[in-house]
Design a protein around this motif. Structure first.
Motif, PDB file in Angstrom:
ATOM      1  N   ALA A 227      52.465  36.968  17.105  1.00  0.00           N
ATOM      2  CA  ALA A 227      52.931  37.789  18.300  1.00  0.00           C
ATOM      3  C   ALA A 227      51.950  39.025  18.661  1.00  0.00           C
ATOM      4  CB  ALA A 227      54.327  38.201  18.269  1.00  0.00           C
ATOM      5  N   ILE A 228      51.377  39.694  17.733  1.00  0.00           N
ATOM      6  CA  ILE A 228      50.564  40.895  17.857  1.00  0.00           C
ATOM      7  C   ILE A 228      49.350  40.505  18.343  1.00  0.00           C
ATOM      8  CG2 ILE A 228      49.597  42.748  16.606  1.00  0.00           C
ATOM      9  CD1 ILE A 228      51.753  42.896  14.583  1.00  0.00           C
ATOM     10  N   PHE A 229      48.909  39.428  17.837  1.00  0.00           N
ATOM     11  CA  PHE A 229      47.593  38.954  18.271  1.00  0.00           C
ATOM     12  C   PHE A 229      47.535  38.389  19.935  1.00  0.00           C
ATOM     13  CE2 PHE A 229      44.365  35.383  18.946  1.00  0.00           C
ATOM     14  CZ  PHE A 229      43.261  36.159  18.434  1.00  0.00           C
ATOM     15  N   LYS A 230      48.605  37.747  20.067  1.00  0.00           N
ATOM     16  CA  LYS A 230      48.920  37.481  21.474  1.00  0.00           C
ATOM     17  C   LYS A 230      48.765  38.395  22.193  1.00  0.00           C
ATOM     18  CE  LYS A 230      51.622  34.350  24.533  1.00  0.00           C
ATOM     19  NZ  LYS A 230      52.999  33.468  24.309  1.00  0.00           N
ATOM     20  N   MET A 231      49.673  39.426  22.110  1.00  0.00           N
ATOM     21  CA  MET A 231      49.806  40.669  23.091  1.00  0.00           C
ATOM     22  C   MET A 231      48.742  41.422  23.153  1.00  0.00           C
ATOM     23  SD  MET A 231      53.073  43.262  22.977  1.00  0.00           S
ATOM     24  CE  MET A 231      53.190  44.300  24.476  1.00  0.00           C
ATOM     25  N   ALA A 232      47.868  41.554  22.075  1.00  0.00           N
ATOM     26  CA  ALA A 232      46.720  42.490  21.866  1.00  0.00           C
ATOM     27  C   ALA A 232      45.635  41.602  22.591  1.00  0.00           C
ATOM     28  CB  ALA A 232      46.138  42.648  20.513  1.00  0.00           C
ATOM     29  N   SER A 233      45.308  40.465  22.508  1.00  0.00           N
ATOM     30  CA  SER A 233      44.442  39.877  23.046  1.00  0.00           C
ATOM     31  C   SER A 233      44.587  39.713  24.735  1.00  0.00           C
ATOM     32  CB  SER A 233      44.462  38.357  22.778  1.00  0.00           C
ATOM     33  OG  SER A 233      43.708  37.238  23.285  1.00  0.00           O
ATOM     34  N   ARG A 234      45.590  39.801  25.174  1.00  0.00           N
ATOM     35  CA  ARG A 234      45.759  40.128  26.550  1.00  0.00           C
ATOM     36  C   ARG A 234      45.624  41.520  27.143  1.00  0.00           C
ATOM     37  NH1 ARG A 234      50.439  41.866  29.097  1.00  0.00           N
ATOM     38  NH2 ARG A 234      51.732  41.575  27.253  1.00  0.00           N
ATOM     39  N   LEU A 235      45.900  42.518  26.210  1.00  0.00           N
ATOM     40  CA  LEU A 235      45.775  43.991  26.620  1.00  0.00           C
ATOM     41  C   LEU A 235      44.495  44.564  26.507  1.00  0.00           C
ATOM     42  CD1 LEU A 235      49.235  44.898  25.665  1.00  0.00           C
ATOM     43  CD2 LEU A 235      48.531  44.480  28.057  1.00  0.00           C
ATOM     44  N   LEU A 236      43.879  44.103  25.461  1.00  0.00           N
ATOM     45  CA  LEU A 236      42.563  44.848  24.825  1.00  0.00           C
ATOM     46  C   LEU A 236      41.294  44.876  25.785  1.00  0.00           C
ATOM     47  CD1 LEU A 236      42.197  44.463  21.042  1.00  0.00           C
ATOM     48  CD2 LEU A 236      42.185  46.702  22.252  1.00  0.00           C
ATOM     49  N   PRO A 237      41.157  43.662  26.403  1.00  0.00           N
ATOM     50  CA  PRO A 237      39.988  43.756  27.350  1.00  0.00           C
ATOM     51  C   PRO A 237      39.773  44.853  28.386  1.00  0.00           C
ATOM     52  CG  PRO A 237      40.485  41.558  26.914  1.00  0.00           C
ATOM     53  CD  PRO A 237      41.525  42.239  26.410  1.00  0.00           C
ATOM     54  N   ASP A 238      40.992  44.752  29.098  1.00  0.00           N
ATOM     55  CA  ASP A 238      41.059  45.863  30.384  1.00  0.00           C
ATOM     56  C   ASP A 238      41.014  47.326  29.775  1.00  0.00           C
ATOM     57  OD1 ASP A 238      41.184  43.583  32.312  1.00  0.00           O
ATOM     58  OD2 ASP A 238      43.213  43.838  32.528  1.00  0.00           O
ATOM     59  N   PHE A 239      41.847  47.481  28.555  1.00  0.00           N
ATOM     60  CA  PHE A 239      41.912  48.644  28.145  1.00  0.00           C
ATOM     61  C   PHE A 239      40.562  49.314  27.554  1.00  0.00           C
ATOM     62  CE2 PHE A 239      42.012  51.302  24.180  1.00  0.00           C
ATOM     63  CZ  PHE A 239      42.818  52.301  24.352  1.00  0.00           C
ATOM     64  N   ALA A 240      39.864  48.351  26.960  1.00  0.00           N
ATOM     65  CA  ALA A 240      38.619  48.946  26.498  1.00  0.00           C
ATOM     66  C   ALA A 240      37.685  49.060  27.555  1.00  0.00           C
ATOM     67  CB  ALA A 240      37.854  47.786  25.579  1.00  0.00           C
ATOM     68  N   ARG A 241      37.620  48.297  28.709  1.00  0.00           N
ATOM     69  CA  ARG A 241      36.621  48.457  29.727  1.00  0.00           C
ATOM     70  C   ARG A 241      37.130  49.647  30.223  1.00  0.00           C
ATOM     71  NH1 ARG A 241      37.030  43.275  31.093  1.00  0.00           N
ATOM     72  NH2 ARG A 241      38.805  43.488  31.921  1.00  0.00           N
ATOM     73  N   GLU A 242      38.392  50.010  30.575  1.00  0.00           N
ATOM     74  CA  GLU A 242      38.449  51.452  31.210  1.00  0.00           C
ATOM     75  C   GLU A 242      38.265  52.567  30.390  1.00  0.00           C
ATOM     76  OE1 GLU A 242      42.967  50.902  32.214  1.00  0.00           O
ATOM     77  OE2 GLU A 242      42.657  49.091  33.336  1.00  0.00           O
ATOM     78  N   LEU A 243      38.477  52.279  29.039  1.00  0.00           N
ATOM     79  CA  LEU A 243      37.802  53.401  28.249  1.00  0.00           C
ATOM     80  C   LEU A 243      36.511  53.758  28.323  1.00  0.00           C
ATOM     81  CD1 LEU A 243      38.453  55.557  25.814  1.00  0.00           C
ATOM     82  CD2 LEU A 243      38.054  53.703  24.358  1.00  0.00           C
ATOM     83  N   LEU A 244      35.446  52.589  28.406  1.00  0.00           N
ATOM     84  CA  LEU A 244      34.144  52.600  28.435  1.00  0.00           C
ATOM     85  C   LEU A 244      33.841  53.268  29.863  1.00  0.00           C
ATOM     86  CD1 LEU A 244      32.993  49.378  26.918  1.00  0.00           C
ATOM     87  CD2 LEU A 244      32.814  51.692  26.023  1.00  0.00           C
ATOM     88  N   THR A 245      34.652  52.899  30.965  1.00  0.00           N
ATOM     89  CA  THR A 245      34.226  53.465  32.269  1.00  0.00           C
ATOM     90  C   THR A 245      34.554  55.019  32.226  1.00  0.00           C
ATOM     91  OG1 THR A 245      34.584  51.444  33.308  1.00  0.00           O
ATOM     92  CG2 THR A 245      35.165  53.244  34.563  1.00  0.00           C
ATOM     93  N   ALA A 246      35.765  55.470  31.547  1.00  0.00           N
ATOM     94  CA  ALA A 246      35.891  56.559  31.552  1.00  0.00           C
ATOM     95  C   ALA A 246      34.994  57.759  30.834  1.00  0.00           C
ATOM     96  CB  ALA A 246      37.351  56.943  30.952  1.00  0.00           C
ATOM     97  N   SER A 247      34.136  56.971  29.730  1.00  0.00           N
ATOM     98  CA  SER A 247      33.404  57.484  29.050  1.00  0.00           C
ATOM     99  C   SER A 247      31.742  57.334  29.784  1.00  0.00           C
ATOM    100  CB  SER A 247      33.196  57.101  27.589  1.00  0.00           C
ATOM    101  OG  SER A 247      33.015  55.804  27.639  1.00  0.00           O
ATOM    102  N   ASP A 248      31.468  56.825  30.806  1.00  0.00           N
ATOM    103  CA  ASP A 248      30.517  56.538  31.585  1.00  0.00           C
ATOM    104  C   ASP A 248      29.627  55.954  30.555  1.00  0.00           C
ATOM    105  OD1 ASP A 248      28.620  56.522  33.725  1.00  0.00           O
ATOM    106  OD2 ASP A 248      27.869  58.478  33.457  1.00  0.00           O
ATOM    107  N   THR A 249      29.850  54.951  30.032  1.00  0.00           N
ATOM    108  CA  THR A 249      29.162  54.200  28.958  1.00  0.00           C
ATOM    109  C   THR A 249      29.329  52.579  29.081  1.00  0.00           C
ATOM    110  OG1 THR A 249      28.351  54.264  26.768  1.00  0.00           O
ATOM    111  CG2 THR A 249      30.282  54.253  26.988  1.00  0.00           C
TER     112      THR A 249
END
Length: 333
Positions: A227-249
């Protein structure tokens, strides 16, 4: 970007002397030889000896971090324990770490920040903000975990994964003209996943004398890995993309990704979903297992010690935790 002129001054680690190999784990779990390594990729992990205290482990890691920073404890004006496990319910573990460092009369403020597996990352986010505004000058962050005492040995997949250990980091102000800084940080919690990873007893809900009595099993760690894997798999890509955008990298500009060592499956998820190259990933699971909140600072310490991360390199700290919480910090080391 929410840039903070704060840098990591030194890191340290402590691991217990006792190790348990994958074959010894197979025997303990009653599984055929090779099962635990195939399932978790953990070849060995450290377990605290009977009577070994988390605070003492944390103190040894803290002392190593101070030595690496060429500082003494009296040069620090705050001590934070950032762990997912506690030595006891009251007082907080940071108090006992201070005591174990022979500083019981120092008056240095000591308190805990607990976001389970992301406790170190959360403490780095919170305390770097306080350093940046001048509330504290130097902060010692310590993660000390004894997972082994709370394992549910009937849940073989999770029992085979965890290890014990401690890691620490000293943070302080950085020169604005220097290479070191924190570029961005983000935390998000989705409580729809709260029941996927929990220890039900130990608080006010389930208590030996409470309205909902605690059974022995309620004091042990329970995890729904799929269940953790399924939820993280869905949420992590957008989370990481937004974090990288916020750091301009971009991910390609990151020299090292230091993840929470949740599981071998989680590492493969990060590589596949986020486009992390194998040479970017700091992977210590085979020799440490999942050391809860200590896993990120342990990985960072290993990367610095081996020369994989050098002053000025861009680093991504990333992971998931019970809650379900996602967290990340982008920094120039």
């Amino acid at each position: 970007m929410n840039i903070r002129n704060v840098k990591i001054l030194g890191t340290g680690e402590y691991v217990p002397a006792t190790t348990l190999t994958d074959l010894e784990m197979d025997e303990r779990l009653g599984m055929p030889p090779g099962w635990s390594r195939r399932t978790t990729d953990v070849q060995s992990r450290h377990f605290a000896a009977p009577g070994e205290r988390a605070a003492v482990m944390g103190a040894r890691a803290a002392e190593a971090a101070l030595e690496a920073a060429s500082l003494a404890l009296e040069d620090v004006d705050c001590l934070v324990c950032a762990s997912g496990t506690r030595q006891q319910a009251l007082p907080c573990t940071a108090v006992f770490i201070q005591e174990a460092m022979q500083a019981g009369q120092s008056g240095i403020p000591a308190f805990d920040i607990d976001a389970t597996c992301l406790s170190f990352l959360t403490a780095l986010d919170v305390m770097s903000s306080l350093v940046a505004v001048g509330r504290y000058r130097r902060v010692l962050i310590v993660s000390a975990e004894i997972a082994s005492v709370g394992l549910d040995w009937t849940h073989k997949e999770s029992a085979a994964l965890f290890g014990d250990g401690a890691a620490a980091a000293v943070i302080g102000p950085a020169d604005e003209a220097g290479p070191s800084r924190i570029l961005a940080a983000s935390l998000r919690t989705y409580s729809a996943g709260a029941a996927f990873s929990e220890i039900r007893a130990g608080g006010t809900l389930r208590h030996p004398d409470g309205p909902t009595p605690a059974a022995a099993q309620d004091y042990r760690f329970a995890m729904n890995g799929p269940a953790i894997f399924k939820m993280a798999s869905r949420l992590l890509p957008d989370f990481a993309r937004e974090l990288l955008t916020a750091s301009d990298t971009t991910m390609a500009a990151i020299q090292a990704v230091v993840p929470h060592q949740g599981s071998a499956l989680a590492m493969r998820l990060l590589e596949r979903k986020l486009g992390i190259a194998r040479e970017q990933l700091v992977y210590i699971t085979p020799t440490r297992g999942n050391t809860i909140a200590a896993s990120i600072p342990m990985g960072l310490h290993a990367a610095i010690g081996s020369g994989r991360v050098k002053r000025g390199d861009r680093v991504l700290l990333l992971g998931t935790a019970a809650g379900l919480t996602l967290g990340g910090v982008v920094l120039d080391y």
